[in-house]
Scaffold this motif. Structure first.
Motif, mmCIF file in Angstrom:
data_model
loop_
_atom_site.group_PDB
_atom_site.id
_atom_site.type_symbol
_atom_site.label_atom_id
_atom_site.label_comp_id
_atom_site.label_asym_id
_atom_site.label_seq_id
_atom_site.Cartn_x
_atom_site.Cartn_y
_atom_site.Cartn_z
ATOM 1 N N ALA A 158 13.970 1.172 -1.563
ATOM 2 C CA ALA A 158 14.454 0.235 -2.583
ATOM 3 C C ALA A 158 13.336 -0.103 -3.565
ATOM 4 C CB ALA A 158 14.985 -1.035 -1.920
ATOM 5 N N LEU A 159 12.131 -0.343 -3.041
ATOM 6 C CA LEU A 159 10.990 -0.637 -3.910
ATOM 7 C C LEU A 159 10.686 0.553 -4.814
ATOM 8 C CD1 LEU A 159 8.639 -2.413 -4.828
ATOM 9 C CD2 LEU A 159 7.303 -1.456 -2.916
ATOM 10 N N GLY A 160 10.662 1.747 -4.246
ATOM 11 C CA GLY A 160 10.402 2.949 -5.049
ATOM 12 C C GLY A 160 11.435 3.123 -6.154
ATOM 13 N N GLY A 161 12.691 2.851 -5.840
ATOM 14 C CA GLY A 161 13.737 2.956 -6.853
ATOM 15 C C GLY A 161 13.524 1.989 -8.009
ATOM 16 N N ILE A 162 13.058 0.793 -7.697
ATOM 17 C CA ILE A 162 12.808 -0.209 -8.747
ATOM 18 C C ILE A 162 11.599 0.198 -9.591
ATOM 19 C CG2 ILE A 162 12.081 -2.597 -9.168
ATOM 20 C CD1 ILE A 162 13.634 -3.280 -6.500
ATOM 21 N N LEU A 163 10.490 0.532 -8.919
ATOM 22 C CA LEU A 163 9.247 0.845 -9.637
ATOM 23 C C LEU A 163 9.336 2.136 -10.435
ATOM 24 C CD1 LEU A 163 6.566 -0.119 -6.970
ATOM 25 C CD2 LEU A 163 7.503 -1.526 -8.819
ATOM 26 N N ASP A 164 10.121 3.096 -9.948
ATOM 27 C CA ASP A 164 10.227 4.387 -10.626
ATOM 28 C C ASP A 164 11.385 4.458 -11.612
ATOM 29 O OD1 ASP A 164 7.981 5.250 -9.258
ATOM 30 O OD2 ASP A 164 9.151 6.086 -7.595
ATOM 31 N N ASN A 165 12.127 3.351 -11.742
ATOM 32 C CA ASN A 165 13.196 3.276 -12.728
ATOM 33 C C ASN A 165 12.590 3.470 -14.118
ATOM 34 O OD1 ASN A 165 14.669 1.609 -14.838
ATOM 35 N ND2 ASN A 165 16.187 1.657 -13.200
ATOM 36 N N LYS A 166 13.219 4.298 -14.925
ATOM 37 C CA LYS A 166 12.676 4.643 -16.249
ATOM 38 C C LYS A 166 12.414 3.402 -17.105
ATOM 39 C CE LYS A 166 13.552 7.761 -20.094
ATOM 40 N NZ LYS A 166 13.966 7.253 -21.354
ATOM 41 N N GLU A 167 13.359 2.471 -17.121
ATOM 42 C CA GLU A 167 13.190 1.268 -17.954
ATOM 43 C C GLU A 167 12.014 0.422 -17.479
ATOM 44 O OE1 GLU A 167 16.945 -0.726 -17.932
ATOM 45 O OE2 GLU A 167 17.843 0.665 -19.358
ATOM 46 N N TYR A 175 0.833 -1.200 0.000
ATOM 47 C CA TYR A 175 0.000 0.000 0.000
ATOM 48 C C TYR A 175 0.870 1.253 0.000
ATOM 49 C CZ TYR A 175 -3.539 -3.413 1.270
ATOM 50 O OH TYR A 175 -4.358 -4.509 1.283
ATOM 51 N N ALA A 176 0.277 2.375 -0.398
ATOM 52 C CA ALA A 176 0.995 3.642 -0.496
ATOM 53 C C ALA A 176 1.467 4.158 0.859
ATOM 54 C CB ALA A 176 0.116 4.686 -1.183
ATOM 55 N N ASP A 177 0.930 3.611 1.950
ATOM 56 C CA ASP A 177 1.353 4.047 3.285
ATOM 57 C C ASP A 177 2.451 3.146 3.874
ATOM 58 O OD1 ASP A 177 -0.074 1.764 3.894
ATOM 59 O OD2 ASP A 177 -1.497 2.754 5.229
ATOM 60 N N ARG A 178 3.101 2.331 3.029
ATOM 61 C CA ARG A 178 4.216 1.433 3.376
ATOM 62 C C ARG A 178 3.777 0.123 4.030
ATOM 63 N NH1 ARG A 178 9.016 4.912 6.041
ATOM 64 N NH2 ARG A 178 8.946 3.102 7.368
ATOM 65 N N ARG A 179 2.494 -0.057 4.272
ATOM 66 C CA ARG A 179 2.042 -1.322 4.836
ATOM 67 C C ARG A 179 1.962 -2.358 3.716
ATOM 68 N NH1 ARG A 179 -2.742 -1.907 6.484
ATOM 69 N NH2 ARG A 179 -3.617 -0.219 5.300
ATOM 70 N N PHE A 180 2.011 -3.635 4.111
ATOM 71 C CA PHE A 180 1.862 -4.697 3.121
ATOM 72 C C PHE A 180 0.971 -5.803 3.676
ATOM 73 C CE2 PHE A 180 5.580 -6.016 5.545
ATOM 74 C CZ PHE A 180 5.366 -7.373 5.735
ATOM 75 N N HIS A 181 0.385 -6.552 2.765
ATOM 76 C CA HIS A 181 -0.469 -7.710 3.066
ATOM 77 C C HIS A 181 0.040 -8.819 2.166
ATOM 78 C CE1 HIS A 181 -4.386 -9.836 3.731
ATOM 79 N NE2 HIS A 181 -4.067 -10.341 2.549
ATOM 80 N N SER A 182 0.473 -9.934 2.759
ATOM 81 C CA SER A 182 0.976 -11.069 1.982
ATOM 82 C C SER A 182 0.184 -12.318 2.317
ATOM 83 C CB SER A 182 2.450 -11.335 2.281
ATOM 84 O OG SER A 182 3.261 -10.352 1.722
ATOM 85 N N GLU A 183 0.052 -13.177 1.335
ATOM 86 C CA GLU A 183 -0.621 -14.450 1.531
ATOM 87 C C GLU A 183 0.198 -15.552 0.875
ATOM 88 O OE1 GLU A 183 -4.767 -14.390 0.412
ATOM 89 O OE2 GLU A 183 -5.022 -12.366 1.217
ATOM 90 N N ALA A 230 14.181 1.645 4.387
ATOM 91 C CA ALA A 230 15.123 1.130 3.381
ATOM 92 C C ALA A 230 14.401 0.250 2.358
ATOM 93 C CB ALA A 230 16.242 0.354 4.060
ATOM 94 N N GLU A 231 13.504 -0.627 2.834
ATOM 95 C CA GLU A 231 12.742 -1.493 1.912
ATOM 96 C C GLU A 231 11.840 -0.655 1.007
ATOM 97 O OE1 GLU A 231 12.173 -5.464 4.693
ATOM 98 O OE2 GLU A 231 10.906 -3.708 5.057
ATOM 99 N N TRP A 232 11.186 0.342 1.606
ATOM 100 C CA TRP A 232 10.280 1.215 0.837
ATOM 101 C C TRP A 232 11.055 1.997 -0.225
ATOM 102 C CZ3 TRP A 232 5.388 1.712 -0.241
ATOM 103 C CH2 TRP A 232 4.899 2.912 -0.751
#
Length: 182
Positions: free
Chosen positions: A87-96, A53-61, A83-85
């Motif tokens: 890192a995730l933002g860096g991956i998702l916002d990477n131009k490629e 979620y956009a508030d840094r929370r996660f739900h996994s199953e 740090a996890e948030w």
């Protein structure tokens, strides 16, 4: 008399305004990312699903499935570290990664070596959706997708206590489109 009616009307209006807000349904958090993977096995399959979620929370199953039905499903919830948030933002916002366009395909009725992944990333007013039915379909996109999968496997590898939260319907597999795996 008219002043007391006005005061009473104002107080009544304020009372209604404050109680009306408390009766509203809670707003669902905005999803930043959905990841789903089905790992087929000889007798059963494992399904992993994570919503971030956009508030840094996660739900996994994690589900164990046999003949298209859950035999076991566990839910885990938590909050990503900064740090996890990041890192995730860096991956998702990477131009490629952001510019990645995976054409939607129709799965054949019979497939060999299935290992489906589904990814949905929230973008401005829509979602960037990607679906890979097997490793061969992912191969051309692997350089862009691999960092996200590594990040996810790292998150899944952490010891997180099981939650009593309900199953999220976004993580339930669609069983109306059967695919026969060989």
């Amino acid at each position: 008399m008219t002043i007391s009616i006005r005061v009473l009307s104002v107080l009544l209006g304020l009372g209604l305004a404050t109680t009306a807000g408390s009766g509203q349904a809670p707003v669902k958090p905005t999803i930043r990312l959905l990841l789903s993977e089905v790992m087929p096995g000889a007798m059963s399959a494992e399904q992993y699903c994570t919503l971030v979620y956009a508030d840094r929370r996660f739900h996994s199953e994690k589900a164990i499935r046999h003949h298209g039905k859950d035999t076991d499903r566990k839910v885990y919830e938590g909050e990503l570290s900064e740090a996890e948030w990041n890192a995730l933002g860096g991956i998702l916002d990477n131009k490629e990664f952001r510019e990645l366009k995976v054409p939607q395909s129709v799965p054949p009725l019979v497939m060999q070596d299935t290992h489906p992944y589904t990814m949905s990333v929230a973008r401005d007013r829509s979602y960037q959706n990607m679906e890979f039915l097997d490793s061969k379909s992912m191969k051309p996109y692997e350089p862009q997708v691999k960092p996200l999968l590594q990040w996810w496997k790292s998150l899944r590898g952490q010891h997180i206590a099981e939650s009593n939260a309900p199953v999220n319907n976004r993580c339930v597999l669609d069983s109306t489109h059967a695919i026969i795996a060989q």
